[in-house]
Design a protein around this motif. Structure first.
Motif, short mmCIF file in Angstrom:
data_model
loop_
_atom_site.label_atom_id
_atom_site.label_comp_id
_atom_site.label_asym_id
_atom_site.label_seq_id
_atom_site.Cartn_x
_atom_site.Cartn_y
_atom_site.Cartn_z
N VAL A 1 2.43 -4.95 15.53
CA VAL A 1 0.09 -4.54 16.64
C VAL A 1 -0.46 -5.06 16.46
O VAL A 1 -0.93 -5.81 15.08
CB VAL A 1 0.12 -3.47 15.63
CG1 VAL A 1 -1.43 -3.03 16.13
CG2 VAL A 1 1.39 -1.78 15.20
N ALA A 2 -1.14 -6.04 17.48
CA ALA A 2 -1.65 -6.84 17.46
C ALA A 2 -2.65 -7.04 16.89
O ALA A 2 -3.93 -8.23 15.91
CB ALA A 2 -2.24 -7.36 18.98
N SER A 3 -3.66 -5.85 16.50
CA SER A 3 -5.10 -5.43 15.81
C SER A 3 -4.64 -5.46 14.42
O SER A 3 -5.41 -4.39 13.84
CB SER A 3 -5.50 -4.36 16.75
OG SER A 3 -4.94 -3.22 17.14
N ALA A 4 -3.57 -5.05 13.76
CA ALA A 4 -2.98 -4.44 13.17
C ALA A 4 -3.74 -5.69 11.11
O ALA A 4 -3.40 -6.69 11.65
CB ALA A 4 -1.92 -4.35 12.49
N THR A 5 -3.82 -4.91 10.35
CA THR A 5 -4.30 -5.14 9.41
C THR A 5 -3.27 -4.55 7.61
O THR A 5 -2.50 -3.37 8.01
CB THR A 5 -5.48 -5.29 8.30
OG1 THR A 5 -6.61 -6.20 9.11
CG2 THR A 5 -5.64 -5.94 7.19
N LEU A 6 -2.53 -5.38 6.72
CA LEU A 6 -1.89 -5.32 6.35
C LEU A 6 -2.43 -4.97 4.66
O LEU A 6 -2.78 -6.15 4.20
CB LEU A 6 -0.54 -6.12 6.10
CG LEU A 6 0.59 -4.78 5.06
CD1 LEU A 6 0.72 -3.64 5.09
CD2 LEU A 6 2.16 -5.95 4.88
N VAL A 7 -2.38 -3.78 3.76
CA VAL A 7 -2.74 -4.12 2.14
C VAL A 7 -1.84 -3.41 2.00
O VAL A 7 -1.11 -2.66 1.72
CB VAL A 7 -3.93 -3.28 2.09
CG1 VAL A 7 -4.82 -2.94 0.97
CG2 VAL A 7 -5.38 -3.49 2.40
N GLU A 8 -1.60 -3.81 0.61
CA GLU A 8 -0.12 -3.27 0.14
C GLU A 8 -0.72 -2.57 -1.39
O GLU A 8 -1.54 -3.71 -1.99
CB GLU A 8 0.87 -4.20 -0.51
CG GLU A 8 1.77 -5.09 1.02
CD GLU A 8 2.53 -5.77 0.52
OE1 GLU A 8 3.24 -5.73 -0.69
OE2 GLU A 8 3.26 -6.81 1.64
N LEU A 9 -0.61 -1.99 -2.46
CA LEU A 9 -1.19 -1.79 -2.95
C LEU A 9 -0.57 -1.76 -4.48
O LEU A 9 0.67 -1.27 -4.84
CB LEU A 9 -1.61 0.02 -3.44
CG LEU A 9 -2.96 0.51 -1.80
CD1 LEU A 9 -3.32 1.37 -1.43
CD2 LEU A 9 -4.23 -0.31 -2.27
N PRO A 10 -0.35 -2.43 -5.18
CA PRO A 10 0.65 -2.28 -7.11
C PRO A 10 0.25 -0.96 -7.51
O PRO A 10 -1.04 -0.30 -7.93
CB PRO A 10 -0.41 -3.84 -7.67
CG PRO A 10 -1.08 -4.15 -6.43
CD PRO A 10 -1.60 -3.31 -5.27
N GLY A 11 1.85 -0.51 -7.77
CA GLY A 11 1.48 0.62 -8.66
C GLY A 11 1.54 1.77 -7.76
O GLY A 11 1.62 3.32 -8.79
#
Length: 378
Positions: A218-228
């Motif tokens: 997805v061209a307009s995507a942002t990814l956030v990964e949450l520890p825990g």
């Protein structure tokens, strides 16, 4: 005959931008209990229940249901509430509904957040087997293992476990059918809505790789990964999810940064950003989000008027370093040197002559520098 609607809870001002929140399989809209009330400060939040879950009727879907069928129910709900264009966030199956809406009904979705979800759910076989099990034996056995599928070992939310246990088996199995048939990977590049992906690093159901796959397509995507975080991140890590959703949906920091640069200039903002440290990062975000993203973007007053008010306030409190910066900003906002002088002259009456004397000295220096810069440019 009036069509039955999904059970839902609406929170926040009716005039605020609408935000729809979708649940995970086995849960009710209680999944959003720790997040939705906070989001409702700036949005008209509508959270809904899957068929046969929470307060939604089980016969809204049947065997062989698809994610498209669930998405149609969401659109029926939105239409009934007079909501034409909305932001959307969903968890797991609720996230799949959001992806479907963004692909098949892009004119309805202004912004999208997909949480602990996927564009596919590891093939049809596991879900076909689960649907068969639930139709045969009910949900009691699955509910016993829900905690290990949803949360890390040291965490639980009894209300959500009860939701799982009390869901209608036939409707739950139909939702499994929808997951079995869902695979949107080849359509992901068609998504144009600004998209946030939130992954739980300890999520066994939809691990971060599933969210990365969407982010890559997805061209307009942002990814956030949450520890825990495991599978139900809004329940386990509500503060982190809330922070990410606010940044994505409010847009305050982005709008504020644009105005901040327009008023103060790129050079000043770049210097401030270069000096930013982990200790000052939250303050810089606060300034961009609230001072510039909410106050300076309010159209009630013009930027010229805001500059005059700001100059007066800075003189009153003796903030002369800030005054120098805002004299430059006032010129950018269209005030003439004569108008700036008139503002400072008025501060002599209401803030005191010594304060105005220092303000005039500061402004004179800045205006002289500006005049010199103009001369050099010529």
């Amino acid at each position: 005959m009036t069509r039955k609607l999904l059970n839902h809870l609406a929170e926040g001002p009716e005039t605020a931008p609408p935000l729809l929140l979708g649940p995970s399989l086995g849960t009710s809209y209680a999944l959003w209990d720790e997040v939705a009330p906070e989001l409702s400060a700036t949005h008209r939040v509508v959270r809904w229940d899957l068929p046969g879950h929470g307060g939604s009727a089980p016969d809204l879907i049947g065997p062989g249901a698809t994610v498209g069928d669930l998405a149609a129910l969401v659109l029926d709900l939105a239409d009934s509430l007079g909501i034409d264009h909305f932001a959307y966030a969903g968890v797991s199956l609720g996230g799949a509904v959001g992806l479907h809406l963004a692909v098949h009904h892009p004119e309805r979705v202004s912004s999208l957040a997909v949480i602990c979800s996927s564009a596919h759910f590891n093939g049809s076989k596991p879900w076909e087997e689960r649907a068969e099990l639930v139709r045969r034996e009910g949900l009691a056995a699955l509910a016993e293992s829900a905690n290990s599928r949803w949360f890390t070992a040291d965490f639980t939310v009894p209300r959500l476990i009860d939701d799982h246990r009390n869901a209608d088996p036939a409707a739950y199995a139909a939702c499994c059918d929808a997951l079995a048939a869902f695979d949107l990977r080849d359509r992901l590049p068609q998504i144009t809505a600004p998209t946030l992906l939130i992954a739980g690093r300890q999520d066994p159901a939809t691990p971060p790789a599933h969210l990365r796959e969407i982010a890559d397509a997805v061209a307009s995507a942002t990814l956030v990964e949450l520890p825990g975080a495991s599978h139900l991140a809004p329940a386990q890590c509500p503060a982190a999810v809330l922070t990410a959703l606010r940044a994505h949906f409010d847009g305050g920091a982005r709008r504020g940064m644009a105005v901040r640069r327009a008023v103060l200039g790129d050079a000043h903002v770049d210097r401030a950003q270069a000096r930013q440290t982990p200790f000052t990062a939250r303050f810089q975000d606060f300034i961009s989000r609230y001072a510039w993203g909410e106050i300076w973007t309010d159209p009630t007053l013009s930027r010229r008027e805001r500059s005059m008010i700001t100059l007066t306030a800075l003189v009153a409190h003796g903030h002369y370093d800030e005054l120098a910066m805002h004299v430059r900003a006032a010129r950018r906002n269209g005030l003439t040197p004569e108008e700036i002088g008139a503002v400072l002259l008025q501060t002599a009456v209401y803030c005191g002559v010594p304060a105005a004397n220092s303000a005039f000295a500061t402004a004179q220096r800045v205006l002289a520098e500006e005049e010199g810069d103009d001369g050099a440019a010529g």
